[in-house]
Design a protein around this motif. Structure first.
Motif, PDB file in Angstrom:
ATOM      1  N   HIS A   1       1.017   4.372  -6.653  1.00  0.00           N
ATOM      2  CA  HIS A   1      -0.274   3.899  -7.152  1.00  0.00           C
ATOM      3  C   HIS A   1      -0.109   3.070  -8.423  1.00  0.00           C
ATOM      4  O   HIS A   1       0.666   3.427  -9.300  1.00  0.00           O
ATOM      5  CB  HIS A   1      -1.197   5.082  -7.440  1.00  0.00           C
ATOM      6  CG  HIS A   1      -1.704   5.721  -6.181  1.00  0.00           C
ATOM      7  ND1 HIS A   1      -2.455   5.044  -5.254  1.00  0.00           N
ATOM      8  CD2 HIS A   1      -1.548   6.961  -5.674  1.00  0.00           C
ATOM      9  CE1 HIS A   1      -2.738   5.837  -4.251  1.00  0.00           C
ATOM     10  NE2 HIS A   1      -2.191   7.012  -4.476  1.00  0.00           N
ATOM     11  N   GLY A   2      -0.821   1.981  -8.491  1.00  0.00           N
ATOM     12  CA  GLY A   2      -0.791   1.145  -9.692  1.00  0.00           C
ATOM     13  C   GLY A   2       0.277   0.077  -9.663  1.00  0.00           C
ATOM     14  O   GLY A   2       0.313  -0.792 -10.528  1.00  0.00           O
ATOM     15  N   THR A   3       1.166   0.123  -8.677  1.00  0.00           N
ATOM     16  CA  THR A   3       2.247  -0.863  -8.628  1.00  0.00           C
ATOM     17  C   THR A   3       1.672  -2.269  -8.426  1.00  0.00           C
ATOM     18  O   THR A   3       2.103  -3.230  -9.063  1.00  0.00           O
ATOM     19  CB  THR A   3       3.226  -0.539  -7.480  1.00  0.00           C
ATOM     20  OG1 THR A   3       3.676   0.806  -7.643  1.00  0.00           O
ATOM     21  CG2 THR A   3       4.402  -1.497  -7.476  1.00  0.00           C
TER      22      THR A   3
ATOM     23  N   ARG B   1      -9.037  -0.768  -2.419  1.00  0.00           N
ATOM     24  CA  ARG B   1      -9.008   0.208  -1.310  1.00  0.00           C
ATOM     25  C   ARG B   1     -10.038   1.311  -1.535  1.00  0.00           C
ATOM     26  O   ARG B   1     -10.737   1.737  -0.611  1.00  0.00           O
ATOM     27  CB  ARG B   1      -7.602   0.824  -1.204  1.00  0.00           C
ATOM     28  CG  ARG B   1      -6.606  -0.083  -0.482  1.00  0.00           C
ATOM     29  CD  ARG B   1      -5.188   0.389  -0.753  1.00  0.00           C
ATOM     30  NE  ARG B   1      -5.010   1.802  -0.504  1.00  0.00           N
ATOM     31  CZ  ARG B   1      -4.574   2.308   0.646  1.00  0.00           C
ATOM     32  NH1 ARG B   1      -4.274   1.512   1.640  1.00  0.00           N
ATOM     33  NH2 ARG B   1      -4.420   3.602   0.790  1.00  0.00           N
ATOM     34  N   THR B   2     -10.110   1.777  -2.788  1.00  0.00           N
ATOM     35  CA  THR B   2     -11.075   2.842  -3.090  1.00  0.00           C
ATOM     36  C   THR B   2     -12.497   2.357  -2.833  1.00  0.00           C
ATOM     37  O   THR B   2     -13.322   3.080  -2.265  1.00  0.00           O
ATOM     38  CB  THR B   2     -10.923   3.269  -4.569  1.00  0.00           C
ATOM     39  OG1 THR B   2      -9.572   3.669  -4.776  1.00  0.00           O
ATOM     40  CG2 THR B   2     -11.854   4.415  -4.905  1.00  0.00           C
TER      41      THR B   2
ATOM     42  N   GLU C   1       0.820  -1.216   0.000  1.00  0.00           N
ATOM     43  CA  GLU C   1       0.000   0.000   0.000  1.00  0.00           C
ATOM     44  C   GLU C   1       0.856   1.268   0.000  1.00  0.00           C
ATOM     45  O   GLU C   1       0.373   2.338  -0.352  1.00  0.00           O
ATOM     46  CB  GLU C   1      -0.927  -0.006   1.223  1.00  0.00           C
ATOM     47  CG  GLU C   1      -2.008  -1.069   1.103  1.00  0.00           C
ATOM     48  CD  GLU C   1      -2.924  -1.154   2.301  1.00  0.00           C
ATOM     49  OE1 GLU C   1      -4.135  -0.984   2.143  1.00  0.00           O
ATOM     50  OE2 GLU C   1      -2.416  -1.406   3.423  1.00  0.00           O
TER      51      GLU C   1
ATOM     52  N   ASP D   1      -5.313  -0.728  -5.483  1.00  0.00           N
ATOM     53  CA  ASP D   1      -5.870   0.634  -5.337  1.00  0.00           C
ATOM     54  C   ASP D   1      -7.383   0.612  -5.502  1.00  0.00           C
ATOM     55  O   ASP D   1      -8.114   1.275  -4.764  1.00  0.00           O
ATOM     56  CB  ASP D   1      -5.258   1.583  -6.382  1.00  0.00           C
ATOM     57  CG  ASP D   1      -3.785   1.811  -6.120  1.00  0.00           C
ATOM     58  OD1 ASP D   1      -3.363   1.625  -4.965  1.00  0.00           O
ATOM     59  OD2 ASP D   1      -3.060   2.148  -7.065  1.00  0.00           O
TER      60      ASP D   1
END
Lengths: 83, 390
Positions: free
Chosen positions: B358-360, B368-369, B354, B365
């Motif tokens: 982002h996007g790794t 989580r969103t 986390e 993501d």
């Protein structure tokens, strides 16, 4: 039926075949099997991509041949008119 | 175990569809070939088909055009055209059917393993082992929480759990058959619920008063109802009733490590539970959950260490879909190592994932969103219940 009619029929048949191939290509592309992972799955995806490309090229060639048949039919009609 | 056979069934269906496509393309070639005769008897014969003899005198352009049409159509139906494509599709269908056979073999093995576990469990049950026992019921009692909002493990300042790592960490300190329920405040002021299901707490094969034991491990894995799962359901119902703020639409997240993950997935796929609670999210760590039919509208995040032997005991990869994200991380050495099974190691793994740009980590993501009702919002209450077997 004269030569011009034969060519027109052939053109229609080619266009219809191209449309059916496009529908089949779409059906093949939908077999994504997204859950399938690993080397065998990648191999499958590559082969599907190849076939999708192949079917696409084939349908484009059919449309091209249909256009050619239309042109030749038109030429034949023009020549016949000129007598 | 028909559920196990999903993959070979899907491959067989795709193989049949591909074969059908091959046959249809072959028919297309035959249809076109039949349309050629007006052209193929030979250009000279074809010219004679003209309605007047003037065509014969038309000259080179027409002759050249007819030859091109003829050549193009012959090529289109031949090995470089539709027949060739049909053969390639035949080969693809054979490839898929072969893969289906391989999968069917694996599935038979998995089914045998799971059935073997069930058979062994049934055999053990005759001696009073590995069985919840006829008439065994959960006994659920509210207890004083060992942690409060302010010192909730995994939370940041202000009693907010900000990530999936925090949700897994929220299970810290659960023992003695305890289940922890968190009530969060959603953006619109309503309530959301996080149920933290504990992992295995008793390792004896003979069932005792604590239902979070090996019996539950085995019984839940083989698809049986367990006292532990029933106890978790009762605990959530009790917390919601005690809160006084609960409504039927409140979203619920089930979080579990190891056996807790198995129970979370089992509950999420149990319609008698999901008709009473609106499960929107499941988070499992180090748990073999691939065989549970979690509904597609539930967002699942599963975290597995590749060297942790526990998540692999079902011998099946988790379903890959837009609503089920599996994060598999090479945690340690290539060899299996039970030390990588610890909840704390999973907390560290998730924290690292986390913290990455982002996007790794694909899908993380988005999960989580989607979990905004549980993450980054204030935790209003912490409830704990002791679940026992009687």
């Amino acid at each position: 039926m004269d030569g011009e009619d034969h060519l027109r029929d052939l053109s229609r048949e080619l266009r219809a075949a191209a449309a059916r191939l496009d529908a089949r290509r779409a059906a093949l592309g939908r077999n994504a099997l997204v859950w399938w992972q690993g080397e065998a799955a990648e191999h499958y995806q590559q082969r599907v991509a190849l076939r999708v490309t192949g079917l696409h090229a084939l349908s484009r060639e059919m449309e091209e041949a249909a256009r050619l048949a239309d042109h030749v039919a038109a030429l034949m009609a023009a020549l016949q008119e000129r007598g | 175990m028909t559920r196990v056979a999903v993959r070979s069934d899907a491959l067989l269906a795709v193989g049949a569809l591909t074969q059908e496509l091959a046959d249809e393309v072959r028919e297309e070639a035959a249809r076109l070939a039949a349309a050629i005769p007006g052209v193929t008897p030979g250009v000279e014969d074809f010219w004679a088909l003209g309605s007047s003899g003037t065509v014969v005198a038309a000259g080179a352009p027409l002759r050249w055009g007819l030859l091109r049409v003829q050549a193009a159509v012959i090529r289109l139906v031949g090995p470089e055209g539709a027949w060739g494509e049909a053969l390639a599709l035949d080969a693809l269908a054979v490839h898929v059917r072969a893969a289906a056979r391989v999968y069917a073999g694996v599935e038979r093995s998995v089914a045998a393993v799971v059935d073997g576990v069930r058979a062994a469990a049934d055999l053990a049950a005759r001696g009073g082992w590995l069985t919840d026992g006829l008439g065994a019921v959960p006994v659920v009692a509210p207890v004083s929480p060992t942690v409060g909002v302010a010192d909730l493990p995994g939370s940041s300042g202000g009693g907010r759990v900000t990530g999936a790592a925090g949700l897994v960490a929220a299970g810290e300190g659960l023992d003695g058959g305890r289940v922890r329920v968190l009530e969060t405040t959603r953006g619109d002021g309503g309530a959301a619920w996080v149920v933290v299901v504990p992992g295995t707490q008793q390792w004896s094969a003979r069932p005792g008063p604590n239902p979070f034991d090996v019996t539950t491990n085995v019984r839940a894995m083989t698809g049986d109802a367990t006292v532990a799962a029933a106890g978790v359901a009762v605990a959530l119902t009790a917390a919601r009733a005690a809160s006084g703020r609960s409504t039927a639409d409140d979203p619920v997240a089930l979080v579990g490590h190891s056996q807790g993950g198995i129970l979370a997935a089992a509950l999420a796929s149990d319609t008698s539970f999901t008709t009473r609670h609106r499960i929107t999210h499941v988070l499992t760590s180090g748990a073999p959950v691939a065989l549970f039919a979690v509904p597609p509208d539930v967002r699942v995040l599963s975290v597995e260490h590749t060297d942790d032997p526990v998540p692999g005991v079902d011998l099946t990869p988790n379903p890959s879909s837009s609503t089920w994200v599996t994060v598999r991380v090479a945690h340690g050495a290539a060899a299996l190592d039970l030390r990588s099974h610890g909840r704390e190691t999973y907390v560290r793994t998730l924290h690292a994932a986390e913290s990455a740009p982002h996007g790794t980590v694909e899908g993380l993501d988005a999960w989580r969103t989607s979990a905004g009702d549980f993450l980054g919002v204030p935790v209003r209450s912490v409830w704990e219940y002791e679940v026992g077997r009687r």
